[in-house]
Design a protein around this motif. Structure first.
Motif, mmCIF file in Angstrom:
data_model
loop_
_atom_site.group_PDB
_atom_site.id
_atom_site.type_symbol
_atom_site.label_atom_id
_atom_site.label_comp_id
_atom_site.label_asym_id
_atom_site.label_seq_id
_atom_site.Cartn_x
_atom_site.Cartn_y
_atom_site.Cartn_z
ATOM 1 N N GLU A 298 0.825 -1.208 0.000
ATOM 2 C CA GLU A 298 0.000 0.000 0.000
ATOM 3 C C GLU A 298 0.858 1.256 0.000
ATOM 4 O O GLU A 298 0.475 2.291 -0.544
ATOM 5 N N THR A 299 2.025 1.190 0.623
ATOM 6 C CA THR A 299 2.934 2.335 0.612
ATOM 7 C C THR A 299 3.391 2.643 -0.807
ATOM 8 O O THR A 299 3.452 3.811 -1.226
ATOM 9 N N LEU A 300 3.691 1.595 -1.576
ATOM 10 C CA LEU A 300 4.092 1.792 -2.970
ATOM 11 C C LEU A 300 2.942 2.358 -3.793
ATOM 12 O O LEU A 300 3.149 3.219 -4.662
ATOM 13 N N ILE A 301 1.730 1.899 -3.517
ATOM 14 C CA ILE A 301 0.564 2.406 -4.260
ATOM 15 C C ILE A 301 0.383 3.890 -3.988
ATOM 16 O O ILE A 301 0.101 4.679 -4.897
ATOM 17 N N ALA A 302 0.553 4.276 -2.711
ATOM 18 C CA ALA A 302 0.419 5.693 -2.366
ATOM 19 C C ALA A 302 1.483 6.530 -3.062
ATOM 20 O O ALA A 302 1.223 7.663 -3.484
ATOM 21 N N GLU A 303 2.694 5.986 -3.204
ATOM 22 C CA GLU A 303 3.772 6.714 -3.881
ATOM 23 C C GLU A 303 3.488 6.869 -5.378
ATOM 24 O O GLU A 303 3.706 7.934 -5.958
ATOM 25 N N LEU A 304 2.979 5.823 -5.990
ATOM 26 C CA LEU A 304 2.764 5.843 -7.434
ATOM 27 C C LEU A 304 1.478 6.548 -7.831
ATOM 28 O O LEU A 304 1.398 7.157 -8.889
ATOM 29 N N GLY A 305 0.437 6.462 -6.972
ATOM 30 C CA GLY A 305 -0.842 7.057 -7.306
ATOM 31 C C GLY A 305 -1.463 6.363 -8.510
ATOM 32 O O GLY A 305 -1.309 5.144 -8.696
ATOM 33 N N PRO A 306 -2.169 7.098 -9.380
ATOM 34 C CA PRO A 306 -2.791 6.471 -10.551
ATOM 35 C C PRO A 306 -1.802 5.752 -11.465
ATOM 36 O O PRO A 306 -2.208 4.893 -12.246
ATOM 37 N N ALA A 307 -0.510 6.095 -11.373
ATOM 38 C CA ALA A 307 0.487 5.399 -12.197
ATOM 39 C C ALA A 307 0.640 3.935 -11.780
ATOM 40 O O ALA A 307 1.273 3.149 -12.495
ATOM 41 N N ALA A 308 0.054 3.538 -10.631
ATOM 42 C CA ALA A 308 0.146 2.145 -10.172
ATOM 43 C C ALA A 308 -0.902 1.247 -10.815
ATOM 44 O O ALA A 308 -0.874 0.027 -10.614
ATOM 45 N N ILE A 309 -1.823 1.816 -11.582
ATOM 46 C CA ILE A 309 -2.932 1.032 -12.130
ATOM 47 C C ILE A 309 -2.457 -0.171 -12.962
ATOM 48 O O ILE A 309 -3.044 -1.256 -12.857
ATOM 49 N N PRO A 310 -1.405 -0.062 -13.801
ATOM 50 C CA PRO A 310 -0.975 -1.251 -14.558
ATOM 51 C C PRO A 310 -0.620 -2.446 -13.689
ATOM 52 O O PRO A 310 -0.793 -3.591 -14.109
ATOM 53 N N PRO A 338 -10.278 5.333 -11.661
ATOM 54 C CA PRO A 338 -9.951 4.881 -13.034
ATOM 55 C C PRO A 338 -11.165 4.332 -13.772
ATOM 56 O O PRO A 338 -11.589 3.200 -13.545
ATOM 57 N N LEU A 339 -11.704 5.114 -14.693
ATOM 58 C CA LEU A 339 -12.894 4.694 -15.437
ATOM 59 C C LEU A 339 -12.589 3.513 -16.352
ATOM 60 O O LEU A 339 -13.474 2.684 -16.618
ATOM 61 N N GLU A 340 -11.340 3.393 -16.801
ATOM 62 C CA GLU A 340 -11.002 2.312 -17.730
ATOM 63 C C GLU A 340 -11.098 0.922 -17.094
ATOM 64 O O GLU A 340 -11.157 -0.089 -17.790
ATOM 65 N N LEU A 341 -11.127 0.858 -15.758
ATOM 66 C CA LEU A 341 -11.203 -0.434 -15.063
ATOM 67 C C LEU A 341 -12.645 -0.841 -14.751
ATOM 68 O O LEU A 341 -12.861 -1.877 -14.106
ATOM 69 N N LEU A 342 -13.630 -0.046 -15.153
ATOM 70 C CA LEU A 342 -15.024 -0.353 -14.825
ATOM 71 C C LEU A 342 -15.452 -1.745 -15.291
ATOM 72 O O LEU A 342 -16.114 -2.466 -14.526
ATOM 73 N N PRO A 343 -15.099 -2.214 -16.511
ATOM 74 C CA PRO A 343 -15.507 -3.571 -16.917
ATOM 75 C C PRO A 343 -14.971 -4.664 -15.988
ATOM 76 O O PRO A 343 -15.626 -5.694 -15.800
ATOM 77 N N GLN A 344 -13.774 -4.471 -15.416
ATOM 78 C CA GLN A 344 -13.214 -5.466 -14.507
ATOM 79 C C GLN A 344 -13.808 -5.365 -13.110
ATOM 80 O O GLN A 344 -13.824 -6.349 -12.366
ATOM 81 N N ILE A 345 -14.307 -4.184 -12.744
ATOM 82 C CA ILE A 345 -14.840 -3.989 -11.396
ATOM 83 C C ILE A 345 -16.285 -4.468 -11.301
ATOM 84 O O ILE A 345 -16.715 -4.973 -10.247
ATOM 85 N N GLU A 346 -17.067 -4.333 -12.379
ATOM 86 C CA GLU A 346 -18.494 -4.678 -12.338
ATOM 87 C C GLU A 346 -18.766 -6.104 -11.871
ATOM 88 O O GLU A 346 -19.668 -6.321 -11.048
#
Length: 549
Positions: A298-310, A338-346
């Motif tokens: 989670e610390t890495l996710i906070a550092e990367l922000g939206p850039a962590a999505i991949p 991230p709107l692009e992940l909506l198909p995977q989240i549904e």
């Protein structure tokens, strides 16, 4: 000696005809004289106060308010005594002078709030800074000069209302959150200290002492954004590229130690190589299957922000339930999600695991506004059934911020959830919260409320009419903290024993008056005690407005 014939008309004096004949000119003359008389009698008289042992002099226009401040004076030997001091509000010119009566700071107040043009000077009389203030915060272009008179910076500001966290570790509300549409701004300022701050927004430039441009660019919401260029003392470019929300992004030209401009690629503030390494590390942690490693990621996710999505996207399709919940929780904190992940989240919103389904519905609710009417009943039922009240409160807080159509209903669900899950009661001395403790009185869970970005006052006003007694008690304690904690957290407060009685805003006063006739004796008792505050602020007795430096 000749005389005029009595049958001939007598000539009228010109000046008498000019005064008595009604005309627009006469009306204008009378109006001007009346306005001058009114101004002479009703204009606020300047108040001159010596400061710092007479080394400074404050000259300001004030209005005396009803009521007084009760100031505790004395010593441990003679014992404390109380002295009443009048309450003043700045309403016109404001000037701080040195002992030679030369100005150091000059400006104007409007209803206790700095407004208009403000200027500060060096002791030798040179201008140090100059600009415009609105609602207590800088606005427009502000210029700063050094002591030699060289222009050093030009920065564009705008005022914005912001909730500034109080110094105490578990402060209930942010300074400034009391202001709301329909609430008197002057009253709100006296209670919570304006609550506005200036953010840099627009072009900005800075010069070196030799007059050479040091950098130029622009800000967006106090963060560097857009094209930026930096120069050395000889005027050569040292750095040139683009910022996105305060982080370097894309191709940059940077002058190295040898003096050559080299091209470098950045992603979210890191070089492309550093970003790729951090992303690979995050992907490995999330794919490890070890919950401890995933939580540490989670610390890495906070550092990367939206850039962590991949690195997070693959977990949604094939990770464990715990890992998927972790990813959804982090994605909900991204702005925008991230709107692009909506198909995977549904599909996760229909998962058999209720915890994962609740998180999935939360993300769909944020990403697809057109589906909120369908999802809200399901989310409401799921949060009621959730065993973890903190998770439910976190989700309700976020939904309340984004959904204006159902905001009141969602806020009521949040209050119901908080009042139904009490925490241990903490010290409460003489009706004043002890900032050294981490609990509030009444045993209510206040923790999620500071995370609420939406103005809570209109929501609380509606909640105070709820039939549930615990809800009404909760509302009163929230209002108590908003009223009583605000003044104690003003800028530049000195230590001292000052007991202040502050006027309560009209909306809140109406709530308290209604609560004093509540069927519940506990509600009546709490309402009767609200409005008295103890603060450690000797400066407040002078009635200064919000911070002006």
């Amino acid at each position: 000696m000749s005389t005029l014939s009595p049958d001939k008309p007598q000539p009228r004096r010109r000046w008498l005809r000019w005064v008595t004949q009604f005309s627009l000119r006469s009306l204008l003359l009378v109006t001007t004289v009346a306005a001058g008389v009114c101004w002479w009698f009703w204009a606020p008289k300047p108040r001159v106060e010596p400061l710092a042992g007479g080394q400074l002099q404050l000259r300001r226009h004030v209005r005396q308010e009803a009521g007084t401040n009760v100031i505790r004076v004395g010593s441990m030997v003679s014992g404390p005594s109380a002295v009443e001091a009048p309450i003043y509000t700045n309403i016109g010119g404001w000037q701080l002078n040195d002992e030679a009566s030369d100005p150091l700071v000059s400006g104007r107040f409007r209803g206790g709030i700095p407004s208009g043009n403000w200027t500060t000077w060096y002791p030798d009389g040179r201008v140090a800074a100059q600009g415009t203030v609105a609602i207590g915060a800088r606005t427009g272009v502000w210029r700063v000069w050094d002591e030699s008179g060289t222009l050093r910076s030009e920065v564009t500001y705008r005022p914005t209302r912001e909730r500034v966290p109080l110094p105490t570790p578990n402060a209930l509300f942010w300074q400034g959150s009391l202001y709301a549409p329909g609430l008197n701004l002057e009253t709100a300022n006296r209670v919570v200290g304006a609550g506005f701050r200036a953010v840099r927004l627009g072009p900005a430039r800075s010069w070196r002492a030799n007059g050479q441009l040091e950098f130029e660019g622009a800000f967006d919401d106090d963060l560097r954004h857009g094209a930026w260029t930096s120069y050395d003392e000889a005027g050569r470019i040292t750095e040139q590229g683009e910022y996105r929300r305060g982080l370097r992004e894309g191709k940059w030209q940077i002058r190295d130690s040898s003096g050559e401009l080299r091209e470098m690629a950045f992603v979210a503030g890191r070089t492309k190589t550093e970003h790729a390494e951090l992303l690979a590390r995050l992907a490995a942690e999330m794919a490890s299957g070890d919950l401890r490693r995933q939580l540490a990621a989670e610390t890495l996710i906070a550092e990367l922000g939206p850039a962590a999505i991949p690195a997070l996207a693959p977990v949604l399709g094939g990770g464990s339930v715990a890992a998927q919940i972790l990813v959804l929780r982090q994605l909900a904190r991204f702005e925008p999600p991230p709107l692009e992940l909506l198909p995977q989240i549904e599909p996760l919103a229909k998962h058999a695991d209720s915890r994962l389904a609740l998180r999935g519905m939360q993300l769909v609710y944020l990403l697809a506004p057109e589906r909120r009417a369908e999802l809200w009943p399901k989310i409401d039922a799921a949060q009621r059934a959730a065993k973890d009240p903190e998770v439910a409160a976190e989700i309700l807080t976020q939904l309340c911020d984004v959904d204006s159509q159902r905001r009141q209903e969602i806020f009521l669900r949040l209050v119901e959830r908080l009042t139904g899950n009490p925490i241990p009661q903490g010290p409460f001395v003489s009706g004043v919260y002890d900032p050294n403790t981490i609990m509030f009185v009444s045993g209510l869970n206040w923790a999620p409320l500071p995370r609420l970005k939406t103005d809570p006052l209109p929501l609380l006003v509606t909640c105070c009419r709820e039939p549930n007694v615990s809800t009404r008690i909760f509302v009163l304690h929230v209002l108590e903290q908003m009223i009583e904690r605000g003044p104690a957290e003003r800028k530049g407060l000195a230590d001292g024993g000052v007991e202040l009685r502050w006027p309560i805003p009209a909306e809140v006063k109406g709530i308290l008056e209604q609560a004093q006739f509540d069927p519940s004796p506990e509600v009546r008792e709490i309402a009767a005690g609200i409005g008295k505050v103890s603060a450690t602020a000797a400066e407040l007795q002078r009635g200064y407005g919000p911070g002006f430096f």
